[in-house]
Design an enzyme around this catalytic site. Structure first.
Site: not given
Ligand code: ADP
Ligand code: MG
Ligand code: MG
Length: 867
Positions: A22, A93, A102, A104, A339, A455, A755, A760, A822, A841
């Site tokens: 990020k 973030r 997973g 925070m 991303r 199978h 082959s 197996d 194979c 092959y």
């Molecule tokens: P995730 O990893 O789940 O994508 P983000 O850190 O991107 O989490 O945050 C989720 C959402 O929170 C973002 O898509 C955005 O809409 C909002 N957000 C995050 N930071 C800001 C910010 N500085 N100002 C406004 N909205 C924010």
């Molecule tokens: Mg996001």
């Molecule tokens: Mg066999």
């Protein structure tokens, strides 16, 4: 000591490993001149130090210094609103170097206090907005920092519902500023009461949030995710602290997500969703329905134009399709994230090809960008997951593509529906060779048990029929023509849809998206082919399969299994006579009839593959597989059926406790040489007749289950008798027992080719049967004992070692030896890349021929560029 906190403008040139995905994306966007709210990044290094030692010396001083810089950039003071000016609020973030659910959740509006709310209300003239921002902060902070679990979330949800009920409000939007103020105090009191009071000091909030992000690297969800996807444990996460911008300040504000190309089809163009007057996760939370970005063209053309420019800029910079998040505050656009976007197989191909044609990437990069394993799904429709309801059950995605039809539980029912022109889905607890008719006729196959190489899975992939296997929640009662799942009863004739690319099964019909883009795939493959050294053949047992494989570019048949020819209806009686034969005359008579059937089968396949090699494997399974189940024979015998009684006797005599390791393969062929001669003669005779027609058949014969050179020598002697009459053809053996691999040097001089039967070979090397492995293997993988299921992807360490040894010693003893593979692995991209330099092959099921071709080319390229 190196700095641990960087403003975006100070972080140019720093790595993604240090900044997290990020932070890295934000730095790049700011650099490219895109509008990004000011921010600083706490590095992954600080996180690692914290997790190691429990403290990060100097961190808070650095954070305070960067916050001061942020205040200057934003023109606001953190926490406290001065006079009429609103306080600076931030988001905190998490962002690991690799995208990782997973971790925070993001906390928005951090820095608000009771005075801050008042200042914000005054500054915006919008008390409702101010209190809404505060209660969102309390909810997020309470849940992810103070709650360390979900019970706070549930408590808060309860309190919110209770308030809505008291006010007669349908949604949150119906709550007034006073309601939200009340709610905020209820939340504050609740946190106080549970001994985790909310810090009404902005700096305490910030420190608490940053440490919570650090700790979230260790939470069980994140750990599990890393284990499954093989992400190193020691990366740590970065923390982005960014000035808030507000999408919820009215109708000229909003928040959205965009893709620079359509992630489902790959079509170039801005694609995404926008929600007016909303903050953060409201878009994905599904509280209100967002509108397509296209809509902006009408009422906010300026903004739309800006977004188009942004999309272009992002692609130019990242040279890949981007998935970006943005917010509009009172008409002004801010970018918050970018991303590389996830995409379907179809989109991946289209994007790679078109980007190469646009000159954005090279053709070589395009070839490496496409996940070869995803190609089979490309040619078939898929369930439109945007429109599909919740699936009824989920199993393993065994054979890609979506299928829709009436539930049937037997061959007989499949035939009945098909005769009326109705599509069917065959449902079985698991399948056996007896089910082949129903599998062949059905549009989809669903089983309750078995893994990706059961199978059902293997046959479905061979047939190109979509399949979901091992749907554990499903109980199938084939005798009663019904199944149950999640309390829902499925009866014969009920309509079902399944998606063999995702493993999901739905009741009724659901919207599908059509496959498209074969032309683009062909183009990609035409670029890839010059980089491929490894030959690609197909595993095919019928002329139809052979033709299909040839159309996909197969350069021969690497495995033609003859037993499937024995299972067909009109032949089984003769196979059974062969099994029952008491005298040589009786055996000869049965073999004579089977000879004609096999000869015609071989002619069909050799004709379809004219000019290309066709490797025919002699009979592999034990004879009792061709007999009806014991219980059925028992009943018939009881009812006075003489043939059934005789078969029952034989069946009992042939019964084996462990057929996989029993009287089968070369063992059976050597001790019942009549079968061997019949099969080989049928093959040679078929070739002879085709040659007389002016064709160029290229048969090869192969022994199954060899474990010792003497077996090969004996079989070769038998074969030579016929070769003297017809002329020789290439004679080879499967290497599928560990012993054969170990004695490869002694076996090689006796044959023309090896082959590797890696199905197996894997089972025997690991000492596990794939038919039973479903009970524990998934857990083994889940718990990280095995990195992956070795029946899916070749185990390079163990099985691969045997393979290497056999290749080296085999080649040394017979320099002319040809080498192929194979097993099911022959169509799995990672395995293909592993053998690309080792063998001549690989042979894959017809729909996986494309995967094998692309993966082999990628292997050729990856010596230049890592994938
Ligand atoms: P995730 O990893 O789940 O994508 P983000 O850190 O991107 O989490 O945050 C989720 C959402 O929170 C973002 O898509 C955005 O809409 C909002 N957000 C995050 N930071 C800001 C910010 N500085 N100002 C406004 N909205 C924010
Ligand atoms: Mg996001
Ligand atoms: Mg066999």
């Amino acid at each position: 000591m190196a700095a641990q906190v960087y403003l975006l403008q100070e972080a140019e040139g720093l790595s993604k490993d240090l900044l997290g995905g990020k932070g890295f994306g934000l730095v790049a966007m700011r650099r490219a001149g895109l509008p990004v709210p000011p921010a600083f990044v706490v590095t992954t290094e600080a996180c690692r130090r914290y997790l190691r030692t429990g403290e990060v010396p100097g961190l808070w001083e650095e954070v305070r210094a960067k916050m001061a810089a942020l205040e200057d950039l934003a023109g606001k003071r953190f926490g406290l609103g001065e006079g009429a000016s609103p306080p600076l609020l931030v988001s905190v973030r998490s962002g690991a170097p690799v995208s990782m659910p997973g971790m925070m959740d993001t906390i928005l509006n951090l820095g608000l206090t009771l005075e801050g709310v008042e200042a914000l209300a005054r500054a915006t003239g919008n008390p409702r907005f101010a209190w809404d921002s505060f209660r969102r902060l309390l909810a997020m902070y309470g849940e992810v920092v103070l709650g360390e679990g979900s019970e706070v979330f549930e408590d808060f949800e309860e309190k919110l519902s209770a308030l809505k009920e008291r006010r007669g409000a349908e949604t949150e939007a119906d709550l007034t500023a006073e309601d939200l103020e009340e709610l905020a105090y209820v939340y504050l009191a609740h946190l106080e009461a549970r001994g985790t009071p909310f810090p009404l000091d902005p700096w305490a909030q910030l420190e608490g949030a940053i440490l919570a992000v650090f700790r979230s690297w260790q939470n069980p969800r994140a750990r599990t995710y890393r284990r499954i996807y093989g992400i190193p444990e020691d990366l740590g996460t970065a923390v982005v602290v960014q000035a808030m911008v507000f999408g919820n300040l009215g109708e000229d504000s909003g928040t959205g997500v965009g893709f620079t190309r359509n992630p489902a089809t790959g079509e170039k163009g801005l694609y995404g969703e926008y929600l007016r007057n909303a903050q953060g996760e409201d878009v994905v939370a599904g509280i209100r329905t967002p509108e397509p970005l296209d809509r902006l063209r009408d009422y906010a053309p300026g903004l739309y134009g800006e977004l188009l420019e942004v999309a272009e800029g992002l692609e130019g910079h990242f040279r890949d399709m981007q998935d970006f998040e943005f917010t509009v505050e009172r008409g002004k656009l801010y970018l918050l994230q970018t991303r590389s976007g996830k995409r379907t197989a179809q989109a991946a191909v289209r994007i790679a090809v078109e980007m190469a044609e646009e000159g954005l990437i090279t053709k070589e990069e395009a070839i490496l960008r496409v996940e070869a394993n995803a190609l089979p799904g490309l040619l078939r429709p898929a369930v439109d997951r945007n429109k599909a309801p919740k699936p009824l059950v989920k199993g393993l995605p065994a054979s890609p593509g979506a299928a829709f039809g009436h539930a049937v539980f037997s061959n007989e029912a499949a035939e009945r529906y098909t005769a009326q022109g109705l599509p069917t889905i065959l449902i079985r607890p698991e399948t056996t060779p007896e089910d082949i008719t129903g599998m062949y006729l059905s549009k989809g196959i669903l089983t309750a048990r078995g893994g990706l190489t059961s199978h059902a899975a293997v046959v479905a992939r061979g047939l190109g029929v979509p399949a979901v296997v091992g749907a554990e929640a499903l109980r199938v009662y084939p005798g009663e023509g019904r199944a149950r799942a999640e309390g829902v009863e499925i009866r014969e004739g009920d309509l079902l849809t399944l998606d063999g690319s995702t493993g999901e099964v739905y009741l009724g019909s659901v919207p599908l998206v059509e496959a498209a883009g074969e032309a683009l795939l062909a183009k990609l493959l035409s670029w890839a082919e010059p980089h491929r050294r490894l030959g690609v053949r197909a595993n095919a047992d019928t002329p139809e399969d052979a033709q299909r494989a040839r159309a996909f570019g197969a350069e021969g048949i690497g495995l033609c299994r003859t037993e499937h020819m024995f299972f067909q209806e009109e032949r089984l009686p003769w196979v059974r006579r062969l099994i029952l034969a008491a005298t040589e005359e009786e055996e000869a008579e049965a073999l004579e009839v089977l000879f004609h059937f096999q000869k015609e089968d071989f002619k069909g396949i050799l004709r379809a593959m004219d000019g290309l090699p066709v490797t025919v494997r002699l009979l592999d399974p034990p004879l009792h597989e061709f007999l009806p189940p014991l219980a059925e024979l028992g009943e018939k015998a009881e009812a006075g059926d003489d043939e059934a009684r005789a078969l029952l006797e034989r069946a009992k005599a042939l019964h084996e406790l462990n057929p996989m390791l029993g009287f089968r393969g070369v063992r059976l062929l050597l001790l019942r040489p009549g079968i061997f001669r019949m099969q080989l003669r049928a093959l040679l005779e078929a070739a002879k007749e085709l040659r007389e027609e002016g064709l160029n058949p290229r048969p090869e014969v192969m022994l199954p289950l060899v474990a010792d050179p003497k077996e090969v020598a004996r079989a070769r002697a038998l074969a030579e008798e016929l070769f003297r009459e017809y002329g020789p053809i290439p004679f080879g053996t499967m290497i599928e027992t560990p012993r054969a691999a170990l004695l490869a040097g002694e076996i090689a001089p006796l044959v023309d080719f090896f082959s590797f039967g890696t199905n197996d070979l894997t089972q025997m090397t690991f000492g596990l049967s794939r038919d039973d492995a479903g009970k524990f293997l998934p857990r083994y993988v889940e718990e990280g004992l095995f990195p992956f299921d070795p029946s899916e992807r070749l185990d390079e360490k163990g099985v691969g070692r045997l393979l290497r040894l056999a290749v080296e010693e085999g080649r040394r003893a017979n320099p002319g030896l040809k080498l192929g593979l194979c097993g099911e692995h022959g169509g799995e991209a990672g395995s293909v890349r592993f053998v690309a330099d080792l063998l001549d092959y690989t042979s894959a099921s017809p729909f996986r021929v494309l995967t094998a071709r692309l993966a082999a080319a990628q292997a050729g390229l990856s010596s230049l560029q890592p994938v």
